[in-house]
Structures are given as structure tokens and as C-alpha cells.
Scaffold this motif. Structure first.
Motif, PDB file in Angstrom:
ATOM      1  N   MET A  11      46.260  59.051  37.376  1.00 62.24           N
ATOM      2  CA  MET A  11      45.043  58.405  36.853  1.00 62.24           C
ATOM      3  C   MET A  11      44.199  57.901  38.020  1.00 62.24           C
ATOM      4  O   MET A  11      43.835  56.727  38.083  1.00 62.24           O
ATOM      5  N   SER A  12      43.923  58.772  38.945  1.00 66.15           N
ATOM      6  CA  SER A  12      43.166  58.360  40.129  1.00 66.15           C
ATOM      7  C   SER A  12      42.306  59.519  40.605  1.00 66.15           C
ATOM      8  O   SER A  12      42.363  60.628  40.070  1.00 66.15           O
ATOM      9  N   ARG A  13      41.554  59.241  41.672  1.00 63.49           N
ATOM     10  CA  ARG A  13      40.782  60.308  42.308  1.00 63.49           C
ATOM     11  C   ARG A  13      41.704  61.402  42.848  1.00 63.49           C
ATOM     12  O   ARG A  13      41.235  62.444  43.298  1.00 63.49           O
ATOM     13  N   GLY A  14      42.993  61.140  42.810  1.00 65.56           N
ATOM     14  CA  GLY A  14      43.965  62.180  43.166  1.00 65.56           C
ATOM     15  C   GLY A  14      43.776  63.429  42.316  1.00 65.56           C
ATOM     16  O   GLY A  14      44.114  64.536  42.742  1.00 65.56           O
ATOM     17  N   GLU A  34      52.873  54.349  42.042  1.00 67.51           N
ATOM     18  CA  GLU A  34      52.569  53.548  40.835  1.00 67.51           C
ATOM     19  C   GLU A  34      51.562  52.463  41.184  1.00 67.51           C
ATOM     20  O   GLU A  34      51.683  51.809  42.219  1.00 67.51           O
ATOM     21  N   TYR A  35      50.603  52.245  40.298  1.00 70.29           N
ATOM     22  CA  TYR A  35      49.658  51.147  40.501  1.00 70.29           C
ATOM     23  C   TYR A  35      50.404  49.815  40.412  1.00 70.29           C
ATOM     24  O   TYR A  35      51.265  49.638  39.551  1.00 70.29           O
ATOM     25  N   GLY A  36      50.066  48.926  41.323  1.00 68.42           N
ATOM     26  CA  GLY A  36      50.677  47.592  41.293  1.00 68.42           C
ATOM     27  C   GLY A  36      51.971  47.514  42.075  1.00 68.42           C
ATOM     28  O   GLY A  36      52.409  46.416  42.424  1.00 68.42           O
ATOM     29  N   PRO A  38      54.446  47.856  45.378  1.00 69.41           N
ATOM     30  CA  PRO A  38      54.160  47.711  46.815  1.00 69.41           C
ATOM     31  C   PRO A  38      53.942  49.087  47.452  1.00 69.41           C
ATOM     32  O   PRO A  38      54.617  50.048  47.078  1.00 69.41           O
ATOM     33  N   LYS A  39      53.005  49.155  48.385  1.00 67.11           N
ATOM     34  CA  LYS A  39      52.717  50.426  49.071  1.00 67.11           C
ATOM     35  C   LYS A  39      53.846  50.727  50.055  1.00 67.11           C
ATOM     36  O   LYS A  39      54.282  49.838  50.785  1.00 67.11           O
ATOM     37  N   THR A  40      54.286  51.960  50.077  1.00 63.09           N
ATOM     38  CA  THR A  40      55.395  52.306  50.974  1.00 63.09           C
ATOM     39  C   THR A  40      54.890  52.412  52.415  1.00 63.09           C
ATOM     40  O   THR A  40      53.691  52.634  52.660  1.00 63.09           O
ATOM     41  N   LEU A  49      44.539  51.772  54.221  1.00 63.22           N
ATOM     42  CA  LEU A  49      44.032  51.192  52.975  1.00 63.22           C
ATOM     43  C   LEU A  49      45.040  51.344  51.837  1.00 63.22           C
ATOM     44  O   LEU A  49      44.922  50.684  50.811  1.00 63.22           O
ATOM     45  N   GLY A  50      45.969  52.258  52.016  1.00 63.58           N
ATOM     46  CA  GLY A  50      46.945  52.515  50.944  1.00 63.58           C
ATOM     47  C   GLY A  50      46.307  53.129  49.718  1.00 63.58           C
ATOM     48  O   GLY A  50      46.838  53.057  48.611  1.00 63.58           O
ATOM     49  N   LYS A  51      45.146  53.749  49.900  1.00 66.90           N
ATOM     50  CA  LYS A  51      44.401  54.299  48.763  1.00 66.90           C
ATOM     51  C   LYS A  51      44.858  55.712  48.439  1.00 66.90           C
ATOM     52  O   LYS A  51      45.409  56.430  49.269  1.00 66.90           O
ATOM     53  N   LEU A  52      44.564  56.100  47.198  1.00 69.58           N
ATOM     54  CA  LEU A  52      44.908  57.428  46.702  1.00 69.58           C
ATOM     55  C   LEU A  52      43.619  58.192  46.379  1.00 69.58           C
ATOM     56  O   LEU A  52      42.681  57.561  45.871  1.00 69.58           O
ATOM     57  N   PRO A  53      43.605  59.462  46.633  1.00 69.77           N
ATOM     58  CA  PRO A  53      44.662  60.264  47.227  1.00 69.77           C
ATOM     59  C   PRO A  53      44.712  60.103  48.742  1.00 69.77           C
ATOM     60  O   PRO A  53      43.721  59.800  49.384  1.00 69.77           O
ATOM     61  N   THR A  54      45.900  60.364  49.264  1.00 74.91           N
ATOM     62  CA  THR A  54      46.105  60.503  50.708  1.00 74.91           C
ATOM     63  C   THR A  54      46.978  61.738  50.901  1.00 74.91           C
ATOM     64  O   THR A  54      47.896  61.983  50.120  1.00 74.91           O
ATOM     65  N   ALA A  67      42.471  61.150  54.485  1.00 73.80           N
ATOM     66  CA  ALA A  67      42.151  60.396  53.273  1.00 73.80           C
ATOM     67  C   ALA A  67      40.647  60.460  53.063  1.00 73.80           C
ATOM     68  O   ALA A  67      39.932  61.039  53.885  1.00 73.80           O
ATOM     69  N   GLU A  68      40.193  59.850  51.980  1.00 69.72           N
ATOM     70  CA  GLU A  68      38.832  59.945  51.443  1.00 69.72           C
ATOM     71  C   GLU A  68      38.739  61.304  50.731  1.00 69.72           C
ATOM     72  O   GLU A  68      38.814  62.363  51.367  1.00 69.72           O
ATOM     73  N   THR A  69      38.580  61.230  49.437  1.00 70.76           N
ATOM     74  CA  THR A  69      38.666  62.441  48.618  1.00 70.76           C
ATOM     75  C   THR A  69      37.699  63.530  49.086  1.00 70.76           C
ATOM     76  O   THR A  69      38.059  64.710  49.127  1.00 70.76           O
ATOM     77  N   SER A  70      36.499  63.126  49.443  1.00 69.67           N
ATOM     78  CA  SER A  70      35.520  64.127  49.889  1.00 69.67           C
ATOM     79  C   SER A  70      36.002  64.805  51.174  1.00 69.67           C
ATOM     80  O   SER A  70      35.873  66.025  51.337  1.00 69.67           O
TER      81      SER A  70
HETATM   82  N1  GSH Z   1      36.918  56.095  48.926  1.00 66.45           N
HETATM   83  C1  GSH Z   1      38.212  56.498  48.432  1.00 66.45           C
HETATM   84  C2  GSH Z   1      38.553  55.647  47.247  1.00 66.45           C
HETATM   85  C3  GSH Z   1      39.989  55.807  46.855  1.00 66.45           C
HETATM   86  C4  GSH Z   1      40.386  54.839  45.769  1.00 66.45           C
HETATM   87  O1  GSH Z   1      39.756  53.774  45.571  1.00 66.45           O
HETATM   88  N2  GSH Z   1      41.467  55.170  45.068  1.00 66.45           N
HETATM   89  C5  GSH Z   1      41.985  54.303  44.027  1.00 66.45           C
HETATM   90  C6  GSH Z   1      42.374  55.156  42.806  1.00 66.45           C
HETATM   91  S1  GSH Z   1      41.039  56.107  42.166  1.00 66.45           S
HETATM   92  C7  GSH Z   1      43.249  53.619  44.495  1.00 66.45           C
HETATM   93  O2  GSH Z   1      43.945  54.108  45.366  1.00 66.45           O
HETATM   94  N3  GSH Z   1      43.578  52.492  43.876  1.00 66.45           N
HETATM   95  C8  GSH Z   1      44.830  51.816  44.102  1.00 66.45           C
HETATM   96  C9  GSH Z   1      44.758  50.705  45.093  1.00 66.45           C
HETATM   97  O3  GSH Z   1      43.672  50.440  45.656  1.00 66.45           O
HETATM   98  O4  GSH Z   1      45.779  50.078  45.301  1.00 66.45           O
HETATM   99  C10 GSH Z   1      38.192  57.994  48.065  1.00 66.45           C
HETATM  100  O5  GSH Z   1      37.112  58.497  47.708  1.00 66.45           O
HETATM  101  O6  GSH Z   1      39.225  58.646  48.142  1.00 66.45           O
END
Ligand code: GSH
Length: 216
Positions: A11-14, A34-36, A38-40, A49-54, A67-70
């Protein structure tokens, strides 16, 4: 070991990155985050940033985190598609312009509106997207001029820009303009799109079933 480690949540930009991975036929191993939770250390080492997708590309020269979907989409087009989904010299201007437009002004305009921020006349000068309506009209005008971002040929820019259009029209953060609807219909017929969505939708359904079971 697979060529790519793909940190994602269904359920993400993944979802966009998975579609891109399937478009280029990349060999990847997914790690569901999983959302919420702890990031590994592995995710944080790849993306502070621990953001998804990576994504981590494992090569004979070493590992390349991206990282960064684009950026993931552009990287896969250049690295894995044998040039097929990367732009030709004539397509390059449109390809980069609209890819960055979607990652910047379009995403900012949608986010700002959904969070209740509408810049006034003075703020529009310094806000990167200007105003929501102009962003929407500008993108629609471009899509009126061709079937795809770069004209008559599908490129990786369509995975990224198209995902924003599909997502926006589905969740009503973008208007259902005929240009957006027709573009979306062209994209959702692609085999890689269907394959990738099937995987994410199955993961979402399994997570929902598990959550339901945990409640009983
Ligand atoms: N600018 C990043 C944004 C990534 C982003 O915000 N991902 C969200 C999910 S859509 C995320 O990882 N959320 C979980 C968190 O921040 O812990 C991209 O375009 O990839």
C-alpha cells in the motif's frame, strides 16, 4: 541472490516501482516493510529516510542503493531495459520534464490540496507548483497532444506519470478529465501493469485477511 532487493509495502508508492521492475523484467527479491514497525538496519543503510520504495542493485562492482520512486523508474529504464524504455534524443526533453513535473509540482499540488493548503496570489510566486488548477490543466494539455508522455511511444515516464494520473483519478485527488481517463485506459492494459498490480493486490488481501483473523 537476486539482482535487486526491493523494500516495499503493497500500500505504498512501491506499487509504482514494482510496475517498473516488471516492465524491465528485473530479477528482484522483495522485503515487505510493515507500516509502524521499526525500520531495519538494512533499509536505513540503503535509505536514511527509511521510505518506500527503496531498491538495492547488487552488481559485480558492489551494491547501489536507489530511492525516490521517479529515480528508481529512470534508473531501471537506463540500466535494465536495453534502452527500450529510456528516451531517445528526441524524447529526452519530454521524458525528463514530465517525470520531474510529476515528482515535483504535481505531487506537491495534490498533497497541498489534500492537506488544505491553497496558496494565495503572493504565495504562488514562490510555491514550486504555482496553483493546483494550473498544474492539472498543464498536464492535461500535454496528454491531449499524444498517447504517451513522449508522444506515440510508451516509455518509463509513463509508469511514473501514469501512476500519478491513475492514482489521482481513482482517489479523486485529480479530476476525471477525458485526457486522464483515456491515458489511464491505455496504461492499465499493459501486461506488466496487470502482473505487478496482481502481486500487490494479493499482498493487500492477505494482510487484510490476517488482520481480520487476529481480531477474532
Ligand atoms: N519521495 C518519496 C516518497 C516516499 C514515501 O513517502 N513513501 C511512503 C509510502 S507511499 C513511506 O515510505 N511511508 C512510510 C514511512 O514514512 O515510514 C518517493 O517518491 O519515493
Amino acid at each position: 541472490m537476486a539482482s535487486y532487493t526491493f523494500f516495499t509495502n503493497p500500500m505504498s508508492r512501491g506499487q509504482i516501482a514494482r510496475w517498473a521492475l516488471h516492465e524491465v523484467g528485473a530479477d528482484y527479491e522483495q522485503v515487505i516493510v510493515e507500516y509502524g514497525a521499526p525500520k531495519t538496519a538494512a533499509l536505513l543503510a540503503a535509505n536514511g529516510l527509511g521510505k518506500l520504495p527503496t531498491l538495492v542493485h547488487h552488481t559485480s562492482d558492489g551494491d547501489y542503493p536507489i530511492a525516490e520512486t521517479s529515480a528508481i523508474c529512470a534508473y531501471l529504464a537506463e540500466t535494465e531495459s536495453g534502452g527500450a524504455l529510456a528516451p531517445t534524443a528526441r524524447e529526452r526533453a519530454a521524458y525528463y520534464r514530465w517525470m520531474f513535473f510529476a515528482a515535483g509540482p504535481l505531487e506537491q499540488a495534490i498533497t497541498a490540496r489534500s492537506m488544505g493548503f491553497e496558496p494565495n496570489e503572493r504565495q504562488r510566486v514562490s510555491v514550486g507548483f504555482g496553483c493546483y488548477d494550473l498544474v492539472v490543466d498543464t498536464l492535461a494539455a500535454h496528454l491531449r497532444g499524444g498517447d504517451y508522455v513522449c508522444g506515440d511511444r510508451f516509455t518509463m515516464a509513463d509508469v511514473y506519470v501514469g501512476s500519478h494520473v491513475l492514482w489521482g483519478t481513482m482517489f479523486k485527488t485529480l479530476p476525471e478529465l477525458p485526457e486522464f481517463v483515456a491515458y489511464g485506459e491505455r496504461l492499465t492494459q499493459r501486461t506488466s501493469y496487470v502482473e505487478a498490480k496482481a502481486i500487490d493486490h494479493a499482498l493487500i488481501a492477505a494482510a487484510q485477511a490476517a488482520a481480520q483473523e487476529a481480531k477474532v
